[in-house]
Scaffold this active site. Structure first.
Site, short mmCIF file in Angstrom:
data_model
loop_
_atom_site.label_atom_id
_atom_site.label_comp_id
_atom_site.label_asym_id
_atom_site.label_seq_id
_atom_site.Cartn_x
_atom_site.Cartn_y
_atom_site.Cartn_z
CE LYS A 83 -1.94 2.56 2.26
NZ LYS A 83 -1.84 4.27 1.82
CD GLU B 46 12.09 3.32 9.49
OE1 GLU B 46 12.25 4.76 10.21
OE2 GLU B 46 12.95 3.65 7.84
CB CYS C 208 12.57 8.41 9.01
SG CYS C 208 13.28 7.18 8.36
CD GLU D 289 10.36 11.97 12.29
OE1 GLU D 289 9.04 11.54 12.93
OE2 GLU D 289 11.04 11.59 11.93
P1 ADP Z 1 2.10 10.87 7.20
O1 ADP Z 1 2.26 11.56 8.64
O2 ADP Z 1 3.69 11.43 7.25
O3 ADP Z 1 1.60 11.84 5.51
P2 ADP Z 1 2.22 8.28 7.87
O4 ADP Z 1 2.50 7.97 9.07
O5 ADP Z 1 0.59 9.41 8.25
O6 ADP Z 1 2.58 9.71 7.70
O7 ADP Z 1 2.04 7.82 6.52
C1 ADP Z 1 2.84 6.69 5.31
C2 ADP Z 1 1.85 5.84 5.59
O8 ADP Z 1 1.31 5.14 6.07
C3 ADP Z 1 0.87 5.92 4.25
O9 ADP Z 1 0.78 5.15 3.31
C4 ADP Z 1 -0.29 6.21 5.14
O10 ADP Z 1 -1.51 5.66 3.95
C5 ADP Z 1 -0.79 5.59 5.78
N1 ADP Z 1 -1.47 5.20 7.24
C6 ADP Z 1 -1.78 6.64 7.41
N2 ADP Z 1 -2.35 5.98 8.74
C7 ADP Z 1 -3.30 5.04 8.65
C8 ADP Z 1 -3.59 3.91 9.50
N3 ADP Z 1 -4.48 4.24 10.11
N4 ADP Z 1 -3.59 2.26 8.83
C9 ADP Z 1 -2.68 2.41 8.25
N5 ADP Z 1 -2.32 2.63 7.31
C10 ADP Z 1 -1.88 3.90 7.78
#
Ligand code: ADP
Length: 498
Positions: free
Chosen positions: A196, A271, A305, A402
């Site tokens: 994904k 990570e 990161c 961060e």
């Molecule tokens: P950022 O906040 O920097 O966009 P995220 O940690 O939100 O980074 O996003 C990293 C990945 O996690 C993306 O692929 C995003 O779609 C996914 N993601 C965000 N929220 C969720 C969730 N609740 N469950 C699973 N995956 C998620």
């Protein structure tokens, strides 16, 4: 609305790729989402729509998990000979190399990063990762174990077996490279995968799916479901038939992944975030420490990161280092990643721009001073000025949290013994660096830093063979190197009475 592309040299495959709505890869077929919904990605340099992409959610994840389960249980992937699996990974690397320019351009348009960087870092490192892991496919070995239990004689050994169906959720900062870090070890050991990509940057993962089909990966082994985190990502993390979830992203979402994974107690590797300390001792060679530290924070617009966002500098050299890093920041040519002169691109999204500017405002309103930068760049696109902050206090948000942008806080220290506890005073422990000419001090400091990676007289050195991951709230597990095989295998102990 089509985006206006500045580059006269837009690769024809890229133009073609962007011209049509992109489908998702499920069971070896390119399909629309079950709901028929799509979403748009934006060119961060202009804020204009770049591409339309099928929007996966729970129903699409369901289909992809079924396909990955079938591909796993039928044995067509885990039971394929390891050398054949390795050859397919190598072939994927070759195809990626043959299409390097196309991938670099797609990455720049989707993420914003300078094309010059995508060409020499993102794509080549992804190629290396597939080749490195292709080599491991034939070397996933167990051990023979001497048994001491009394009486009978036994022959015991261990096997390392693929963990099964793996969900992989990746971020937007290095879209292709993060896909490679996740896919290469999982596929090498015989797992089947549902990837994904981040909703901001799904394009190179989708194009990689096309190359995987061209290389000849069996149907269902490698599925790509683009979509949003709260829908597609959450469904993947919670799915009861997924054996393992591997995630890279924010610590906050990492916690949600863990909760979602608890339902079937699937294996989890994470990570997550960082607030990495970068320490310059007075005996350092400043001709390398200054540009190295600047690159440690500003590389990829600070959207790393492991970015060296807390710069600890001995007070005897503080002004010289701050001036030097500020000069690097001033000299950046901040612009669209497609412009040849650009060496710092925009942030990935409006949301990220707002977040970084929010931190800048918070730091400055609490008394920090921006020696250089400190605000958004005017005009279209998600550009922010590279920033060096001084006069910070340990409890400021800019020191504790961060930022994930090109913002470094320079902090003076006087006692080399005291800098270590301060450097380690963070919920994170992803990376750290130390600059000194004293080899003993360098290694003593490296030993005391609570971080998964410590760089000595360098920063941001990555290699497919070098494990990467975090202490503390920076994550669980190590990617790359042979450590990565452990993320995707189970150990089976077999014991026979002779
Ligand atoms: P950022 O906040 O920097 O966009 P995220 O940690 O939100 O980074 O996003 C990293 C990945 O996690 C993306 O692929 C995003 O779609 C996914 N993601 C965000 N929220 C969720 C969730 N609740 N469950 C699973 N995956 C998620």
């Amino acid at each position: 609305m089509a985006t206006t592309l500045a580059a006269p040299t837009l690769h024809r495959n890229v133009a073609e790729f962007l011209s049509k709505p992109r489908k998702m890869l499920v069971n070896g077929k390119w399909v629309d989402s079950v709901s028929g919904k799509t979403f748009e990605t934006y060119n961060p340099a202009t804020g204009e729509v770049l591409a339309t992409v099928a929007e996966g959610d729970r129903a699409d994840i369901e289909q992809a998990v079924k396909a990955a389960r079938r591909a796993f249980e039928s044995g067509k992937w885990p039971e394929m000979s390891p050398s054949k699996r390795g050859r397919l990974l190598w072939k994927l690397a070759d195809l990626l190399e043959a299409n390097l320019e196309e991938f670099a351009q797609l990455e720049t348009l989707d993420n914003g990063k300078p094309l010059t960087i995508a060409r020499v870092a993102d794509v080549p490192l992804a190629i290396d990762m597939f080749r490195y892991m292709a080599g491991w496919a034939t070397k996933v070995e167990g051990n023979t174990i001497p048994i001491s239990s009394g009486g009978a004689k036994y022959f015991a050994y261990t096997l390392r077996e693929p963990v099964g169906v793996v969900g992989q959720i990746i971020p937007w900062n290095f879209p292709l490279l993060m896909a490679a870090w996740k896919l290469a070890p999982a596929l090498a050991v015989g797992c089947t995968v549902i990837l994904k990509p981040a909703e901001q940057t799904p394009l190179t993962a989708l194009r990689l799916g096309e190359l995987a089909m061209e290389a000849g990966f069996p149907d269902g082994v490698f599925n790509v479901v683009p979509g949003f985190g709260e829908t597609a990502g959450a469904a993947l993390a919670a799915h009861p038939d997924v054996d393992k979830i591997a995630f890279t992203g924010s610590t906050e979402v990492g916690r949600l992944i863990l909760q979602a994974a608890a339902g079937n107690l699937k294996k989890v590797s994470l990570e997550l975030g960082g607030k990495s300390p970068n320490i310059i001792f007075p005996d350092a060679d400043l001709s390398v420490a200054i540009p190295g530290s600047a690159s440690g924070i500003f590389f990829n617009q600070g959207q790393c990161c492991c970015a060296g966002s807390r710069l600890f500098v001995h007070k005897s050299i503080f002004d010289e280092v701050v001036d030097g890093v500020a000069k690097v920041a001033k000299d950046f040519h901040v612009g669209p990643g497609f412009d040849a002169a650009t060496n710092m691109g925009p942030l990935v999204s409006q949301e990220q721009l707002d977040r970084v500017c929010g931190y800048l405002d918070s730091g400055i309103s609490e008394g920090a001073k921006a020696v250089v930068g400190g605000k958004k760049k005017s005009g279209a696109g998600y550009f922010v000025e590279p920033t060096v902050l001084v006069d910070t206090k340990p409890d400021m948000k800019v020191i504790k949290e961060e930022i994930f942008g090109p913002v470094v806080a320079a902090i003076p220290f006087s006692d080399p013994e005291e800098v270590l506890p301060t450097a380690n005073n963070s919920i994170y422990g992803l990376a750290a660096a130390v600059w000194t000419r004293d080899i003993g001090k360098a290694h003593r400091t490296a030993a005391k830093l609570r971080a998964g990676t410590v760089w000595i007289n360098c920063y941001n050195v990555f290699d497919a063979a070098l494990p990467f991951g975090g202490y503390k709230q920076s994550g669980w597990g190590r990617e790359m190197g042979h450590d990565a095989l452990e993320l995707y295998t189970e150990t089976k102990a077999v014991c026979a009475q002779l």
